[in-house]
Design an enzyme around this catalytic site. Structure first.
Site, PDB file in Angstrom:
ATOM      1  N   HIS A  19      27.254  31.131  26.499  1.00  0.00           N
ATOM      2  CA  HIS A  19      27.349  30.629  27.871  1.00  0.00           C
ATOM      3  C   HIS A  19      26.611  29.308  28.059  1.00  0.00           C
ATOM      4  CE1 HIS A  19      28.414  34.983  29.126  1.00  0.00           C
ATOM      5  NE2 HIS A  19      29.484  34.281  28.812  1.00  0.00           N
ATOM      6  N   HIS A  42      39.938  35.825  26.741  1.00  0.00           N
ATOM      7  CA  HIS A  42      39.366  37.174  26.822  1.00  0.00           C
ATOM      8  C   HIS A  42      38.283  37.126  27.897  1.00  0.00           C
ATOM      9  CE1 HIS A  42      41.235  37.072  22.881  1.00  0.00           C
ATOM     10  NE2 HIS A  42      41.116  38.388  22.783  1.00  0.00           N
ATOM     11  N   SER A 100      31.672  34.339  31.552  1.00  0.00           N
ATOM     12  CA  SER A 100      32.195  32.984  31.387  1.00  0.00           C
ATOM     13  C   SER A 100      33.102  32.555  32.550  1.00  0.00           C
ATOM     14  CB  SER A 100      32.922  32.848  30.048  1.00  0.00           C
ATOM     15  OG  SER A 100      33.830  33.919  29.835  1.00  0.00           O
ATOM     16  N   GLU A 118      43.022  38.960  30.582  1.00  0.00           N
ATOM     17  CA  GLU A 118      42.233  40.161  30.303  1.00  0.00           C
ATOM     18  C   GLU A 118      43.203  41.322  30.121  1.00  0.00           C
ATOM     19  OE1 GLU A 118      38.945  41.050  29.651  1.00  0.00           O
ATOM     20  OE2 GLU A 118      39.875  43.024  29.473  1.00  0.00           O
ATOM     21  N   GLY A 145      45.615  37.630  25.624  1.00  0.00           N
ATOM     22  CA  GLY A 145      45.273  36.215  25.736  1.00  0.00           C
ATOM     23  C   GLY A 145      45.739  35.387  24.555  1.00  0.00           C
ATOM     24  N   ASP A 165      37.249  34.417  22.968  1.00  0.00           N
ATOM     25  CA  ASP A 165      36.046  35.258  22.931  1.00  0.00           C
ATOM     26  C   ASP A 165      36.398  36.749  22.842  1.00  0.00           C
ATOM     27  OD1 ASP A 165      33.408  36.104  23.199  1.00  0.00           O
ATOM     28  OD2 ASP A 165      33.434  35.947  25.388  1.00  0.00           O
TER      29      ASP A 165
HETATM   30  N1  SAM Z   1      34.522  35.923  27.864  1.00  0.00           N
HETATM   31  C1  SAM Z   1      33.710  36.938  28.544  1.00  0.00           C
HETATM   32  C2  SAM Z   1      32.385  36.344  28.931  1.00  0.00           C
HETATM   33  O1  SAM Z   1      31.838  35.530  28.160  1.00  0.00           O
HETATM   34  O2  SAM Z   1      31.863  36.684  29.987  1.00  0.00           O
HETATM   35  C3  SAM Z   1      33.492  38.168  27.710  1.00  0.00           C
HETATM   36  C4  SAM Z   1      34.696  38.740  27.064  1.00  0.00           C
HETATM   37  S1  SAM Z   1      34.466  40.205  26.132  1.00  0.00           S
HETATM   38  C5  SAM Z   1      33.592  39.648  24.710  1.00  0.00           C
HETATM   39  C6  SAM Z   1      36.084  40.480  25.500  1.00  0.00           C
HETATM   40  C7  SAM Z   1      37.093  40.946  26.552  1.00  0.00           C
HETATM   41  O3  SAM Z   1      38.407  40.825  26.013  1.00  0.00           O
HETATM   42  C8  SAM Z   1      36.949  42.400  26.956  1.00  0.00           C
HETATM   43  O4  SAM Z   1      36.821  42.473  28.355  1.00  0.00           O
HETATM   44  C9  SAM Z   1      38.248  43.069  26.493  1.00  0.00           C
HETATM   45  O5  SAM Z   1      38.698  44.065  27.387  1.00  0.00           O
HETATM   46  C10 SAM Z   1      39.198  41.914  26.469  1.00  0.00           C
HETATM   47  N2  SAM Z   1      40.319  41.982  25.519  1.00  0.00           N
HETATM   48  C11 SAM Z   1      40.404  42.663  24.354  1.00  0.00           C
HETATM   49  N3  SAM Z   1      41.527  42.318  23.697  1.00  0.00           N
HETATM   50  C12 SAM Z   1      42.180  41.404  24.466  1.00  0.00           C
HETATM   51  C13 SAM Z   1      43.357  40.624  24.302  1.00  0.00           C
HETATM   52  N4  SAM Z   1      44.124  40.754  23.206  1.00  0.00           N
HETATM   53  N5  SAM Z   1      43.686  39.749  25.276  1.00  0.00           N
HETATM   54  C14 SAM Z   1      42.915  39.611  26.380  1.00  0.00           C
HETATM   55  N6  SAM Z   1      41.772  40.308  26.591  1.00  0.00           N
HETATM   56  C15 SAM Z   1      41.402  41.184  25.636  1.00  0.00           C
END
Ligand code: SAM
Length: 281
Positions: A19, A42, A100, A118, A145, A165
């Site tokens: 971040h 993500h 993020s 998401e 994503g 991410d």
């Molecule tokens: N980017 C966020 C942040 O920094 O605040 C944190 C994201 S977290 C590490 C990963 C997220 O991706 C989770 O909420 C999960 O549910 C979601 N996720 C998992 N596979 C995904 C995909 N193929 N496409 C989109 N989201 C996905």
């Protein structure tokens, strides 16, 4: 079935590295009046409570943002990020942590746009709720994503930060991230791309930085922070990295100061260390 919930990890050492860099890169894009897009493949839930629910259970933030909270010697890049966390905790008590999307939303100007993906059905509901007043400047998509961004690259202003991410709990995320980057570069070569990855005791993680660096001979930066020795049982995150394509040109010099500071403040044992590699464009 997706089981990962980012709330368990909100504000930990990996979020700090990720971040702080996201804030720095968005500041860089905002140096020009021309609009930019922020794309988060993500997105997670957007905002997390540190005192209730999942985050309170693990309290990983205690070894992350909480260690920076009352420091008075923060390097400017870290101070800027901590200021954004402070803005969410107006009474000075560390109770909420921005994901993020929230950080990006705070930094966006009228002319900028945000696109969030998401996949998790519960997370997307929370994300939508958190951005219920955002209007069309923030578009939220329920879905994958990696696939989703194919449809929106290149973004109309031809300026963007793309954050990739995933949680990497599914080991296919490593290969999918590499493929997504290669595909995205064909559509939008000049964008800034930031890939977060975990440092864990599994072969996919150990070889990932080399694979990322092989995508292009130059125009990239790799920053990694290890906070403790690898766990003896082989489980658990003991560091993380950010790989950035088309980084701001002053970033490597800034990180020479920032990464040793993070080793000192977030390091948990004598094995704490950092890595900084950079190939100018
Ligand atoms: N980017 C966020 C942040 O920094 O605040 C944190 C994201 S977290 C590490 C990963 C997220 O991706 C989770 O909420 C999960 O549910 C979601 N996720 C998992 N596979 C995904 C995909 N193929 N496409 C989109 N989201 C996905």
């Amino acid at each position: 079935m997706l089981s990962y919930r980012h709330a368990f990890h909100a504000g930990n050492h990996a979020d700090v590295l990720k971040h702080a860099l996201v804030v720095r890169m968005l500041r860089h894009l905002a140096q020009k009046d021309k609009s930019y897009w922020y794309i988060d493949t993500h997105a997670g839930a957007g905002v997390y409570s540190l005192t209730e629910g999942f985050a309170a259970k693990n309290a990983e933030y205690e070894n992350g943002i909480a260690r920076l909270w009352e420091r008075t010697d923060l390097p400017p890049l870290i101070a800027d990020y901590v200021d954004e966390v402070t803005a969410l905790n107006a009474d000075g008590e560390l109770r909420f942590y921005p994901g993020s999307p929230y950080l990006a939303w705070r930094l966006m100007r009228e002319q900028d746009r945000m696109r969030l993906y998401e996949l998790h059905s519960t997370e997307i509901d929370v994300l939508r709720h958190n951005f219920r007043d955002a209007g069309r400047r923030a578009m939220i998509y329920e879905g994958d994503g990696f696939d989703g961004i194919k449809a929106i690259l290149p973004p109309p202003p031809r300026r963007a930060l793309v954050l990739i991410d995933p949680s990497y709990e599914d080991k296919r995320d490593y290969a999918r991230t590499l493929a997504c980057l290669e595909e995205s570069l064909k559509r939008f070569a000049t964008g800034t791309y930031a890939v977060w990855y975990p440092i864990v005791a599994r072969p996919e993680s150990q070889r990932f930085a080399e694979q990322l660096k092989a995508i292009r001979p130059n125009g990239w930066l790799h920053a990694a922070l290890t906070v403790r020795q690898p766990p003896e049982d082989g489980f658990g995150l003991y560091g993380s990295g950010m790989f950035i394509l088309n980084p701001p040109y002053t970033l490597a010099a800034e990180l020479k100061q920032v990464l040793p500071y993070l080793v000192d403040t977030l390091g948990e044992d004598k094995n704490a260390s950092f890595k900084l590699e950079h190939r100018a464009a």
